[in-house]
Design an enzyme around this catalytic site. Structure first.
Site, PDB file in Angstrom:
ATOM      1  N   GLY A  44       0.830  -1.213   0.000  1.00 13.60           N
ATOM      2  CA  GLY A  44       0.000   0.000   0.000  1.00 13.60           C
ATOM      3  C   GLY A  44       0.855   1.250   0.000  1.00 13.60           C
ATOM      4  CB  THR A  74      18.106   8.587  -4.139  1.00 15.73           C
ATOM      5  OG1 THR A  74      17.070   7.641  -4.371  1.00 15.73           O
ATOM      6  CG2 THR A  74      18.855   8.863  -5.429  1.00 15.73           C
ATOM      7  NE  ARG A  86      -1.251  -5.096  -1.438  1.00 13.79           N
ATOM      8  CZ  ARG A  86      -1.807  -3.904  -1.169  1.00 13.79           C
ATOM      9  NH1 ARG A  86      -2.589  -3.311  -2.045  1.00 13.79           N
ATOM     10  NH2 ARG A  86      -1.574  -3.317  -0.018  1.00 13.79           N
ATOM     11  CB  CYS A  87       4.787  -8.668  -7.076  1.00 11.17           C
ATOM     12  SG  CYS A  87       5.724  -9.791  -8.112  1.00 11.17           S
ATOM     13  N   GLY A 143       5.026  -2.137   3.956  1.00  8.71           N
ATOM     14  CA  GLY A 143       4.413  -2.627   5.181  1.00  8.71           C
ATOM     15  C   GLY A 143       4.864  -4.037   5.521  1.00  8.71           C
ATOM     16  CG  ASP A 144       2.307  -6.786   7.694  1.00 10.55           C
ATOM     17  OD1 ASP A 144       1.827  -6.249   6.682  1.00 10.55           O
ATOM     18  OD2 ASP A 144       1.658  -7.553   8.435  1.00 10.55           O
ATOM     19  CB  THR A 188       2.259   0.801   6.420  1.00 14.65           C
ATOM     20  OG1 THR A 188       0.873   0.617   6.753  1.00 14.65           O
ATOM     21  CG2 THR A 188       3.070   0.516   7.677  1.00 14.65           C
ATOM     22  CG  ASP A 219      -2.458   0.069   7.894  1.00 10.66           C
ATOM     23  OD1 ASP A 219      -3.200   1.009   7.587  1.00 10.66           O
ATOM     24  OD2 ASP A 219      -2.371  -0.984   7.227  1.00 10.66           O
ATOM     25  CG  ASP A 277       0.432  -2.691  10.440  1.00 10.41           C
ATOM     26  OD1 ASP A 277       1.358  -2.066   9.872  1.00 10.41           O
ATOM     27  OD2 ASP A 277      -0.335  -3.454   9.831  1.00 10.41           O
ATOM     28  NE  ARG A 326     -28.876  12.696  10.225  1.00  9.37           N
ATOM     29  CZ  ARG A 326     -28.963  13.278   9.028  1.00  9.37           C
ATOM     30  NH1 ARG A 326     -27.888  13.746   8.451  1.00  9.37           N
ATOM     31  NH2 ARG A 326     -30.120  13.370   8.430  1.00  9.37           N
ATOM     32  CG  MET A 384      -7.916   2.809   5.292  1.00  7.57           C
ATOM     33  SD  MET A 384      -6.794   3.136   3.942  1.00  7.57           S
ATOM     34  CE  MET A 384      -7.856   2.799   2.538  1.00  7.57           C
ATOM     35  N   GLY A 385      -6.429   0.918   8.760  1.00  8.50           N
ATOM     36  CA  GLY A 385      -5.580   0.417   9.846  1.00  8.50           C
ATOM     37  C   GLY A 385      -5.432  -1.091   9.831  1.00  8.50           C
ATOM     38  NE  ARG A 386      -2.590  -4.492   6.389  1.00  9.23           N
ATOM     39  CZ  ARG A 386      -1.641  -4.879   5.592  1.00  9.23           C
ATOM     40  NH1 ARG A 386      -1.926  -5.582   4.517  1.00  9.23           N
ATOM     41  NH2 ARG A 386      -0.392  -4.594   5.816  1.00  9.23           N
ATOM     42  CG  ASN A 411     -28.938  16.548  22.101  1.00  9.68           C
ATOM     43  OD1 ASN A 411     -29.315  15.651  22.852  1.00  9.68           O
ATOM     44  ND2 ASN A 411     -29.246  17.814  22.284  1.00  9.68           N
TER      45      ASN A 411
HETATM   46  P1  ADP Z   1       2.177  -4.318   2.606  1.00 10.56           P
HETATM   47  O1  ADP Z   1       3.648  -4.292   2.403  1.00 10.56           O
HETATM   48  O2  ADP Z   1       1.576  -2.956   2.510  1.00 10.56           O
HETATM   49  O3  ADP Z   1       1.779  -5.071   3.876  1.00 10.56           O
HETATM   50  P2  ADP Z   1       1.257  -6.619   0.967  1.00 10.56           P
HETATM   51  O4  ADP Z   1       0.898  -7.444   2.152  1.00 10.56           O
HETATM   52  O5  ADP Z   1       0.290  -6.559  -0.144  1.00 10.56           O
HETATM   53  O6  ADP Z   1       1.520  -5.085   1.368  1.00 10.56           O
HETATM   54  O7  ADP Z   1       2.669  -7.130   0.412  1.00 10.56           O
HETATM   55  C1  ADP Z   1       3.291  -6.495  -0.678  1.00 10.56           C
HETATM   56  C2  ADP Z   1       4.043  -7.486  -1.507  1.00 10.56           C
HETATM   57  O8  ADP Z   1       5.063  -8.120  -0.713  1.00 10.56           O
HETATM   58  C3  ADP Z   1       3.216  -8.656  -2.033  1.00 10.56           C
HETATM   59  O9  ADP Z   1       2.488  -8.337  -3.196  1.00 10.56           O
HETATM   60  C4  ADP Z   1       4.320  -9.676  -2.339  1.00 10.56           C
HETATM   61  O10 ADP Z   1       4.954  -9.404  -3.571  1.00 10.56           O
HETATM   62  C5  ADP Z   1       5.305  -9.435  -1.199  1.00 10.56           C
HETATM   63  N1  ADP Z   1       5.048 -10.435  -0.147  1.00 10.56           N
HETATM   64  C6  ADP Z   1       4.114 -10.392   0.837  1.00 10.56           C
HETATM   65  N2  ADP Z   1       4.121 -11.523   1.572  1.00 10.56           N
HETATM   66  C7  ADP Z   1       5.089 -12.320   1.034  1.00 10.56           C
HETATM   67  C8  ADP Z   1       5.603 -13.638   1.312  1.00 10.56           C
HETATM   68  N3  ADP Z   1       5.120 -14.370   2.315  1.00 10.56           N
HETATM   69  N4  ADP Z   1       6.604 -14.105   0.534  1.00 10.56           N
HETATM   70  C9  ADP Z   1       7.122 -13.376  -0.462  1.00 10.56           C
HETATM   71  N5  ADP Z   1       6.662 -12.158  -0.801  1.00 10.56           N
HETATM   72  C10 ADP Z   1       5.676 -11.614  -0.063  1.00 10.56           C
END
Ligand code: ADP
Length: 326
Positions: free
Chosen positions: A14, A27, A75-76, A105-106, A129, A131, A133, A166, A173-175, A218
């Site tokens: 994200g 950089t 996301r990959c 993020g995580d 992130t 979040d 977290d 109301r 957000m925050g998962r 209220n």
């Molecule tokens: P965030 O980093 O924001 O938590 P995601 O959880 O979508 O986002 O993770 C981002 C990318 O990190 C994923 O699309 C994937 O390419 C890679 N990734 C996440 N978990 C794994 C895993 N267990 N093994 C290898 N790559 C991972």
């Protein structure tokens, strides 16, 4: 492992405001220290598909104030497979990249950890992130900006809530973390926050009603952290309609506007400090750690700790919110 001459940098998962400030810091700090820098586009995807470009100091000019990420993010799925990571490693070698800086993020740091172990590649993570977290750092890049955005939105929602008397549920957000909801509630003077951390402990709706809604007010605003654990704002609005039909209830879901915007001074400074520290860490021989800030000092947090997903909520904050919302 030979001397590090060239680093690759990517943003993944994200997007978060301040990622650009981090790209700039990494950089410039790398170049300042005599290293070559390569920008990898679209997170791990660009590593797998070889979308990699050399970065000079000018590539990161005029971006510190921009939200999002100039490197794009994605996301990959391929990277979660051994074949995908092999392709990524081969591209890295062909591009003569000796170490990776991953901002995300995580999920992104989990990917970095696995890749580092599999191929013995030095990886440094930066917590990017909204979040907040990630364990081991007081805040993450983007969190403060998102918090400010939430506060500004709630200031506006309050005008309507007050005029119409109301009860508003505002989903943020925050998962599975309640930091944005809890601190967003304190910053905007909201009446309560419903957060995943307490979902199994108490009935948070009952507590809120019992603790005083309609005793002295209220209108009311309750922040709800988006999460499968809470069920989100719609779930709570439905419950009020069924269990307390006397209240006029509305829902606002802030959604992706929480991710955008120019980063605050706090996030720019955080990203700049962490970015510079990531290069220092690499040159000191650190690897497979996330750079964080704790009590205003730079800290190195092993990936395994940072991603454990049990960063605790400060319970004093809950008391502050309760006391101040009478
Ligand atoms: P965030 O980093 O924001 O938590 P995601 O959880 O979508 O986002 O993770 C981002 C990318 O990190 C994923 O699309 C994937 O390419 C890679 N990734 C996440 N978990 C794994 C895993 N267990 N093994 C290898 N790559 C991972």
């Amino acid at each position: 492992m030979g001397k590090i001459k060239c680093i690759g940098i990517l943003t993944s998962g994200g997007d978060a405001p301040g990622m650009n400030a981090a790209i700039r810091a990494v950089t410039r700090s790398a170049i300042f220290n005599g290293l070559k820098v390569k920008g990898i586009y679209r997170g791990y995807k660009g590593l797998v598909t070889n979308e990699i470009v050399e970065f000079k100091s000018q590539n990161v000019s005029n971006i510190i104030q921009q939200g999002g990420t100039i490197l794009k993010t994605a996301r990959c799925k391929e990277f979660t497979t051994p074949e995908g990571r092999k392709a990524a490693y081969e591209n890295m070698k062909a591009q003569e990249i000796d170490a990776l800086i991953v901002i995300g993020g995580d999920g992104s740091l989990t990917g970095a950890r696995i890749f580092a172990e599999e191929y013995d590649v030095p990886c440094i993570g930066l917590p990017g992130t909204i979040d907040n977290d990630l364990y081991g750092t007081d805040t993450t890049i983007g969190y403060d900006t998102a918090l400010n955005t939430i506060m500004e939105c709630i200031d506006k929602i309050r005008d309507t809530a007050t005029s119409h008397e109301r009860l508003f549920f505002v989903e943020v957000m925050g998962r599975d973390a309640g930091f944005l909801a809890l601190n967003g509630a304190i910053a905007s003077g909201a009446e309560a926050a419903i957060i995943p951390e307490f979902e199994t402990e108490v009935d948070q709706l009952e507590e809120f009603i019992k603790n005083g809604f309609r005793k002295s007010k209220n209108s009311s605003i309750v922040l709800v952290a988006e999460s499968e654990l809470t069920g989100g704002a719609m779930h709570y609005a439905e419950r009020v309609k069924n269990e307390y039909p006397q209240y006029d209830v509305r829902v606002t879901i802030l959604g992706h506007l929480q991710r955008g915007g120019s980063p605050t001074a706090h996030d720019r400074i955080l990203a700049s400090r962490l970015g510079a520290a990531s290069i220092e860490a690499l040159m000191e021989g650190q690897r497979n750690v996330m750079i964080g800030i704790h009590h205003d000092n730079i800290v190195y947090v092993p990936f395994s700790k940072a991603i454990k997903n049990d960063k605790p909520i400060d319970r004093d904050l809950v008391n502050v919110l309760r006391e101040l919302s009478i």
